[in-house]
Design a protein around this motif. Structure first.
Motif, PDB file in Angstrom:
ATOM      1  N   UNK A  31       0.894  -1.285   0.050  1.00 46.53           N
ATOM      2  CA  UNK A  31       0.087  -0.096   0.101  1.00 46.53           C
ATOM      3  C   UNK A  31       0.891   1.119  -0.082  1.00 46.53           C
ATOM      4  N   UNK A  33       0.654   5.567  -0.111  1.00 40.24           N
ATOM      5  CA  UNK A  33      -0.420   6.677   0.189  1.00 40.24           C
ATOM      6  C   UNK A  33       0.412   7.989   0.004  1.00 40.24           C
ATOM      7  N   UNK A  45      -4.646  14.256   2.560  1.00 39.30           N
ATOM      8  CA  UNK A  45      -4.393  12.815   1.930  1.00 39.30           C
ATOM      9  C   UNK A  45      -4.631  13.289   0.545  1.00 39.30           C
ATOM     10  N   UNK A  48      -4.563   6.560  -2.260  1.00 42.94           N
ATOM     11  CA  UNK A  48      -3.788   5.647  -1.796  1.00 42.94           C
ATOM     12  C   UNK A  48      -4.111   4.502  -2.716  1.00 42.94           C
ATOM     13  N   UNK A  55      -7.435   2.725  -4.241  1.00 43.73           N
ATOM     14  CA  UNK A  55      -8.293   2.291  -3.212  1.00 43.73           C
ATOM     15  C   UNK A  55      -9.210   3.406  -2.551  1.00 43.73           C
ATOM     16  N   UNK A  56      -8.505   4.745  -2.179  1.00 40.70           N
ATOM     17  CA  UNK A  56      -8.866   6.041  -1.581  1.00 40.70           C
ATOM     18  C   UNK A  56      -8.653   7.020  -2.321  1.00 40.70           C
ATOM     19  N   UNK A  94       2.711   0.993   3.635  1.00 32.35           N
ATOM     20  CA  UNK A  94       2.192   0.304   4.694  1.00 32.35           C
ATOM     21  C   UNK A  94       2.129  -1.179   4.225  1.00 32.35           C
ATOM     22  N   UNK A 101      -6.492  -3.752  12.853  1.00 36.89           N
ATOM     23  CA  UNK A 101      -7.321  -2.492  13.071  1.00 36.89           C
ATOM     24  C   UNK A 101      -6.714  -1.390  12.074  1.00 36.89           C
ATOM     25  N   UNK A 102      -5.471  -1.341  12.077  1.00 33.04           N
ATOM     26  CA  UNK A 102      -4.992  -0.217  11.340  1.00 33.04           C
ATOM     27  C   UNK A 102      -3.545  -0.825  10.817  1.00 33.04           C
ATOM     28  N   UNK A 103      -2.997  -0.046   9.946  1.00 34.05           N
ATOM     29  CA  UNK A 103      -1.553  -0.321   9.136  1.00 34.05           C
ATOM     30  C   UNK A 103      -0.737   0.668   9.430  1.00 34.05           C
ATOM     31  N   UNK A 104       0.201   0.667  10.091  1.00 30.94           N
ATOM     32  CA  UNK A 104       1.380   1.604  10.278  1.00 30.94           C
ATOM     33  C   UNK A 104       1.911   2.167   9.155  1.00 30.94           C
ATOM     34  N   UNK A 105       1.976   3.352   8.978  1.00 28.67           N
ATOM     35  CA  UNK A 105       2.428   3.943   7.744  1.00 28.67           C
ATOM     36  C   UNK A 105       3.646   4.412   7.939  1.00 28.67           C
ATOM     37  N   UNK A 107       6.710   6.882   6.502  1.00 25.61           N
ATOM     38  CA  UNK A 107       6.804   8.114   5.399  1.00 25.61           C
ATOM     39  C   UNK A 107       8.410   8.078   4.769  1.00 25.61           C
ATOM     40  N   UNK A 108       8.355   8.384   3.723  1.00 27.69           N
ATOM     41  CA  UNK A 108       9.741   8.802   3.028  1.00 27.69           C
ATOM     42  C   UNK A 108       9.796  10.356   3.512  1.00 27.69           C
TER      43      UNK A 108
END
Lengths: 116, 112
Positions: A31, A33, A45, A48, A55-56, A94, A101-105, A107-108
C-alpha cells in the motif's frame, strides 16, 4: 531494511508545467499513500494505492493523479501546475495485515516542489 | 466526517519543562489514534499509538491516552529535551480502510 525513498528530493517548475514524483515503498509493502503538506493546510491526503488500484482518494482536483506498478512503486503526477501546488509531497507505505485494525504508515522524506 | 484538531503552535519550552499538546478528533466510527513526529528535513515517524478507548500509548517518555468521552488524545511529556524539538502531528485512522487524517501539526522548540 531500506526505508521509503522518494525522488527527486527537490523540484522547481513553472506554472502550467506538469511534474511526476516517484515513491519506492519498503520491500514487502503493497500500500502506498500520498500526502500534500503545506504550512497553511497541514497534511492532506491525496490518494492511496494497493495492488495497482486506487483504493482511496482525497479531495483534490483531477490535475492530481497517480498510479502504482506491479512492484508496488508508485508515481504521482500533477498537470498544469499552479502556484498553490508548491508543497512538500510525502509518500507513505504500509503492509496491510488481514484483521489488523490499522496499518502503520512509514513515511519517506518527501519531495519539495516549488512552482514559480 | 473524520477530522483532527490540535493546538496551534509554535510552542517554546525550556529544557526539563512539562509538555502538553492538545488533540481532539471527530470520527464516524471507532478510529485508531496516533502521534507522529517530524524532525527538520525528514519525513514523519510514528511516535506512539492507541487503538481503542482508554488505551495509553507511550514511547521515549511521551504518553497519550485515548479518551472516547472527550474525543481527545493529548500528548504529554514530563521533562522535554532539546532533541525533542520537532513538529508533532496527531492523526486518526478509520476502523476500516487505510486512510489517515492528520492535524495541522504543532511546532515545538526546546531551549537549553
Amino acid at each position: 531494511k531500506a526505508g521509503v525513498t522518494q525522488t527527486p528530493r527537490y523540484l522547481i517548475k513553472t506554472r502550467g508545467q506538469q511534474v511526476t514524483l516517484s515513491c519506492s515503498p519498503i520491500s514487502g509493502h503493497r500500500s502506498v499513500s500520498w500526502y500534500q503538506q503545506t504550512p497553511g493546510q497541514g497534511l492532506q491526503f491525496l490518494f492511496e494505492y494497493f495492488s495497482e488500484t486506487q483504493r482511496n482518494k482525497g479531495n483534490f482536483p483531477g490535475r492530481f493523479s497517480g498510479r502504482q506498478f506491479s512492484n508496488s512503486r508508485s508515481e504521482m503526477n500533477v498537470s498544469t501546475l499552479e502556484l498553490g501546488d508548491s508543497a512538500l509531497y510525502l509518500c507513505a507505505s504500509s503492509r496491510p495485515s488481514g484483521g489488523a485494525r490499522y496499518n502503520e504508515q512509514f513515511f519517506g522524506p518527501g519531495t519539495r516542489l516549488t512552482v514559480l | 466526517g473524520n477530522s483532527v484538531t490540535q493546538m496551534e503552535g509554535p510552542v517554546t519550552l525550556s529544557e526539563e519543562a512539562f509538555l502538553t499538546i492538545n488533540c481532539t478528533y471527530t470520527a464516524t466510527g471507532y478510529p485508531s489514534l496516533f502521534w507522529y513526529v517530524q524532525y527538520p528535513g525528514e519525513g514523519l515517524q510514528l511516535l506512539l499509538k492507541a487503538t481503542k478507548a482508554d488505551d495509553k500509548g507511550s514511547n521515549k517518555g511521551f504518553e497519550a491516552t485515548y479518551r472516547k468521552e472527550t474525543t481527545s488524545f493529548h500528548l504529554e511529556k514530563g521533562s522535554v529535551q532539546v532533541s525533542d524539538s520537532a513538529v508533532y502531528f496527531c492523526a486518526l485512522s478509520e476502523s476500516t480502510g487505510n486512510q489517515f487524517y492528520f492535524g495541522t501539526g504543532t511546532s515545538l522548540t526546546v531551549i537549553p
